[in-house]
Design an enzyme around this catalytic site. Structure first.
Site, PDB file in Angstrom:
ATOM      1  N   LYS A  78       0.846  -1.203   0.000  1.00  0.00           N
ATOM      2  CA  LYS A  78       0.000   0.000   0.000  1.00  0.00           C
ATOM      3  C   LYS A  78       0.879   1.249   0.000  1.00  0.00           C
ATOM      4  O   LYS A  78       1.916   1.282   0.668  1.00  0.00           O
ATOM      5  CB  LYS A  78      -0.904  -0.027   1.243  1.00  0.00           C
ATOM      6  CG  LYS A  78      -1.963   1.073   1.275  1.00  0.00           C
ATOM      7  CD  LYS A  78      -2.876   0.902   2.504  1.00  0.00           C
ATOM      8  CE  LYS A  78      -3.968   1.957   2.538  1.00  0.00           C
ATOM      9  NZ  LYS A  78      -4.882   1.777   3.703  1.00  0.00           N
ATOM     10  N   SER A 153      -9.914   1.708   2.617  1.00  0.00           N
ATOM     11  CA  SER A 153      -9.006   2.482   1.806  1.00  0.00           C
ATOM     12  C   SER A 153      -7.948   1.651   1.076  1.00  0.00           C
ATOM     13  O   SER A 153      -7.418   2.100   0.063  1.00  0.00           O
ATOM     14  CB  SER A 153      -8.312   3.528   2.674  1.00  0.00           C
ATOM     15  OG  SER A 153      -7.449   2.904   3.606  1.00  0.00           O
ATOM     16  N   SER A 177     -10.178  -0.694   6.801  1.00  0.00           N
ATOM     17  CA  SER A 177      -9.546  -0.500   5.492  1.00  0.00           C
ATOM     18  C   SER A 177      -8.826  -1.713   4.917  1.00  0.00           C
ATOM     19  O   SER A 177      -8.377  -1.673   3.776  1.00  0.00           O
ATOM     20  CB  SER A 177      -8.564   0.667   5.549  1.00  0.00           C
ATOM     21  OG  SER A 177      -9.270   1.885   5.531  1.00  0.00           O
TER      22      SER A 177
END
Lengths: 470, 98
Positions: A78, A153, A177
Site C-alpha cells: 500500500k 481504503s 480498510s
C-alpha cells in the site's frame, strides 16, 4: 504459469521444488500487470527493474537452500508504507513527489526475507475512504466487476491480489480498510491486534487506531505475512512485547444479534446465517450476546478518527516536505499548500477533527467519545472473559457497490459499521469470504468477520480456516 | 455560519486550510450533517471514568540519539526551499502598514 488465485503456500512449494524461479514468477506478474492493470488500476507505480533484481537475489537464496517463507514471493505494498528512496504518496497530491528517507519496519522485515516488491498500490487519500474514490490518482476497480469499487481504503492492495497481479499484499486498517476491501473482492483480510505490527514508517492517519495487516487468497497466506511482519519495535511507542498467539482452542462463538438487526442486505445476512450453521455443524457453540454500546462505535469513530487526522496531518504544511505553494508570508504558505495538496474528503475530516477538538466542543464530542470508546473496549473484554472465544458479524452490510453510489459522506461512513468497533477496542479481526450474492446478474462475494481477544490471532486462523472449509 | 453554529471559515483558519466560497457553501451542508450523526453518542449510557488501556500514544524517550548530520542531506533534500543547512521559510511576523 497459472497465476489465478496463486497462494504464498503454493508458490513457496513450487519455488522450493524448482518448478519455476522467482524471476519467472515475477516476470509473469509484471506481464499480467502490463496487460491488465490499465483496466484495474491497482498500482500507482510498478518497480519492474528492481523487482527483477530482488527476484534474482531470491533465486540465489532458494538455490542455496536458504529460503524463508516469503523469499522470492511477489507482493504489493500500500502506498502509505515507506521504502527508502522510493516515492510514497498516500495517494495524495500533497506527497506526489515525496521520497521516503528510510524503510518502514514492515519493509525491513520483508526485505530481510528476500520478498519481491512489485509496486505501490492505490488507496483513498491518506487512507480515508471505503472505495478508493478519494485517491488523487483515480479509483481502482473491483476485478470481479469493473463497474464496482474494490472497497477502501486499501482498495489497490485488494484489487492487486483479487486481480492476480500479486500473490498477496500489505494494507493498513484504521476502521476497516483491510477487512472491507477484502470482503468486497473475495479475499481474506487480516487486521492484527493493535500494537502487534509496528507502524514505524506507516504514514499516520488515526494513531490510536492504525494497524498494518495483510491480504491473501487464504487464511494461511495472511498468517504468513503476519508472522513475517510482527514483532516488538522500539521505534513505535505503541508496539507491544513479542508474543506467540496461542491458548484454548475456540469453541464458543458469540453473535451480537441486536447489533445485526438493521441495515444489512437480507441476502448478506442469509449468507452469514449459513456460515453460522456450518460452524455449528463443525462443533462450535453459537451463543447470542449483548454488546450494548457497540452500536455507538461508528459515531465514536467519526469523532476520534478525524480528531487524530487533523492532528497528524498538521505536519503537512508546505515547509519541510511535500507540496509547497508560495505565499507572501508563512501563514499563506500553510493555507495555500494544504488547500492545494489535500482532496475534498481529507479537507472535510481535518475540519471535523478541528471542530471536535475546539474549545467549547471538546468535552461534548472528543472527551465524550473517549468515554464511550472505553466502554466499548470494556464490553469486548468482558464478553471474552465470560466464556465467548470469538465474536462474529458480516464484514460489511452489503457487497461491492457501484462507483458514485455513495456520494453522501455519511452514507459512505456506514460501510464501516461492523469494522470500526474492532479498531476502537484494539482487538484483532479477520474477514474471510463466505459465499456470494447476486447483483444485476453478477455474483459478488460477501465476507464473514471474526473478532478475537487481544493477542489471539490464533483464534482467527482456526475459525477462519473452518469457514474456508465450509 | 450554519444554523447550528458551525463557522466553517473559523474552523478552516484554525486548521490552516484555505477554503473557497464554493467549498464553504458545500461544507456548511456536509459538516453539520456529519456532526448530527456523531452526536448520537450523547445517548450512550456509559460510566464517566475512562478505563486506561495498556497502550497510549506517547513519544518515545530521546535516547540513543543518532550522530548529528548523517541524515541532514536526505531530509533537507525533501524541503521545498533551503539556505545552507536550514529549511528556508517565508516571513513569520509581518509588520502592518499604517
Amino acid at each position: 504459469m497459472d497465476l489465478s488465485k496463486l497462494t504464498i503456500t503454493e508458490a513457496r512449494r513450487a519455488l522450493d521444488a524448482g518448478e519455476y524461479t522467482s524471476l519467472e514468477l515475477t516476470n509473469a506478474y509484471l506481464e499480467a500487470i502490463r496487460t491488465r492493470d490499465a483496466d484495474i488500476h491497482a498500482y500507482l507505480e510498478v518497480w519492474e527493474d528492481n523487482a527483477r533484481e530482488e527476484a534474482r537475489a531470491a533465486d540465489l537464496l532458494i538455490k542455496a537452500g536458504k529460503a524463508q517463507p516469503l523469499t522470492g514471493i511477489p507482493l504489493a505494498i500500500k502506498d502509505n508504507m515507506l521504502i527508502k528512496g522510493r516515492i510514497v504518496s498516500a495517494a495524495s497530491k500533497m506527497l506526489e513527489h515525496y521520497r521516503a528517507s528510510y524503510d518502514a519496519f514492515v519493509i525491513e522485515k520483508l526485505k530481510a526475507q528476500g520478498a519481491v516488491l512489485l509496486g505501490r498500490t492505490n488507496m483513498d487519500e491518506f487512507a480515508m475512504g471505503s472505495s478508493t474514490e478519494n485517491s488523487a490518482y483515480g479509483p481502482s476497480k473491483n476485478p470481479l466487476d469493473l463497474s464496482r469499487v474494490p472497497g477502501g481504503s486499501s482498495g489497490g492492495s485488494a484489487a492487486a491480489v483479487a486481480g492476480n497481479l500479486a500473490v498477496a499484499s500489505l494494507g493498513s486498517d484504521t476502521g476497516g480498510s483491510i477487512r472491507q476491501p477484502a470482503s468486497l473482492t473475495g479475499l481474506v483480510g487480516l487486521k492484527p491486534t493493535y500494537g502487534s505490527v509496528s507502524r514505524y514508517g506507516l504514514i499516520a492517519m488515526g494513531s490510536s487506531l492504525d494497524q498494518i495487516g495483510s491480504f491473501g487468497h487464504t487464511v494461511a497466506d495472511t498468517k504468513v505475512l503476519f508472522d513475517a511482519t510482527r514483532g516488538h519495535d522500539l521505534h513505535d511507542s505503541t508496539s507491544i512485547a513479542d508474543y506467540e498467539p496461542s491458548g484454548k482452542v475456540p469453541k464458543v462463538i458469540g453473535v451480537p444479534r441486536s447489533f445485526l438487526s438493521q441495515g444489512i442486505d437480507p441476502d448478506v445476512l442469509e449468507q452469514f446465517e449459513k456460515t453460522l450453521e456450518s460452524l455449528h455443524a463443525r462443533g462450535y457453540e453459537i451463543r447470542d450476546i449483548e454488546l450494548p454500546n457497540v452500536p455507538y462505535s461508528l459515531a465514536v469513530y467519526y469523532i476520534i478518527m478525524p480528531a487524530e487526522v487533523s492532528t497528524n496531518l498538521g505536519r503537512l504544511d508546505g515547509i519541510r516536505y511535500g507540496l509547497s505553494v508560495t505565499g507572501e508570508n508563512i501563514q499563506e504558505v500553510y493555507g495555500k499548500s494544504r488547500a492545494a495538496g489535500f482532496g475534498p474528503e481529507t479537507r472535510r475530516r481535518i475540519l471535523v477533527g478541528t471542530f471536535v477538538l475546539s474549545a467549547g466542543y471538546v468535552d461534548a464530542y472528543y472527551r465524550r467519545a473517549q468515554k464511550v470508546r472505553s466502554a466499548i473496549r470494556d464490553e469486548f473484554v468482558q464478553a471474552f472473559a465470560s466464556g465467548i472465544d470469538a465474536i462474529v458479524t458480516p464484514t460489511t452490510p452489503s457487497p461491492a457497490f457501484k462507483f458514485g453510489a455513495k456520494s453522501d459522506p455519511v452514507a459512505m461512513y456506514a460501510e464501516d459499521v461492523f469494522s470500526v468497533p474492532v479498531n476502537l477496542a484494539g482487538v484483532p479481526a479477520i474477514s474471510v469470504p463466505n459465499g456470494t450474492v447476486e447483483r444485476e446478474g453478477v455474483r459478488l462475494p460477501t465476507g464473514f468477520q471474526i473478532i478475537a481477544p487481544h493477542m489471539r490471532e490464533d483464534v482467527l486462523f482456526k475459525i477462519g480456516e473452518d469457514v474456508e472449509r465450509a | 455560519m450554519t444554523d447550528n453554529g458551525v463557522d466553517i471559515r473559523a474552523l478552516a483558519k484554525l486548521a490552516r486550510l484555505d477554503v473557497t466560497n464554493e467549498e464553504v457553501a458545500k461544507l456548511e451542508q456536509e459538516i453539520p450533517s456529519i456532526l448530527g450523526f456523531v452526536d448520537t453518542i450523547q445517548k450512550a449510557d456509559v460510566p464517566n471514568e475512562i478505563s486506561q488501556p495498556e497502550l497510549r500514544n506517547v513519544m518515545r524517550a530521546d535516547t540513543d540519539a543518532i550522530e548529528s548530520g548523517i541524515h541532514t542531506e536526505t531530509l533537507l533534500g525533501a524541503a521545498p526551499t533551503r539556505e545552507g543547512d536550514y529549511v528556508a521559510v517565508k516571513q513569520v511576523i509581518t509588520r502592518k502598514s499604517n
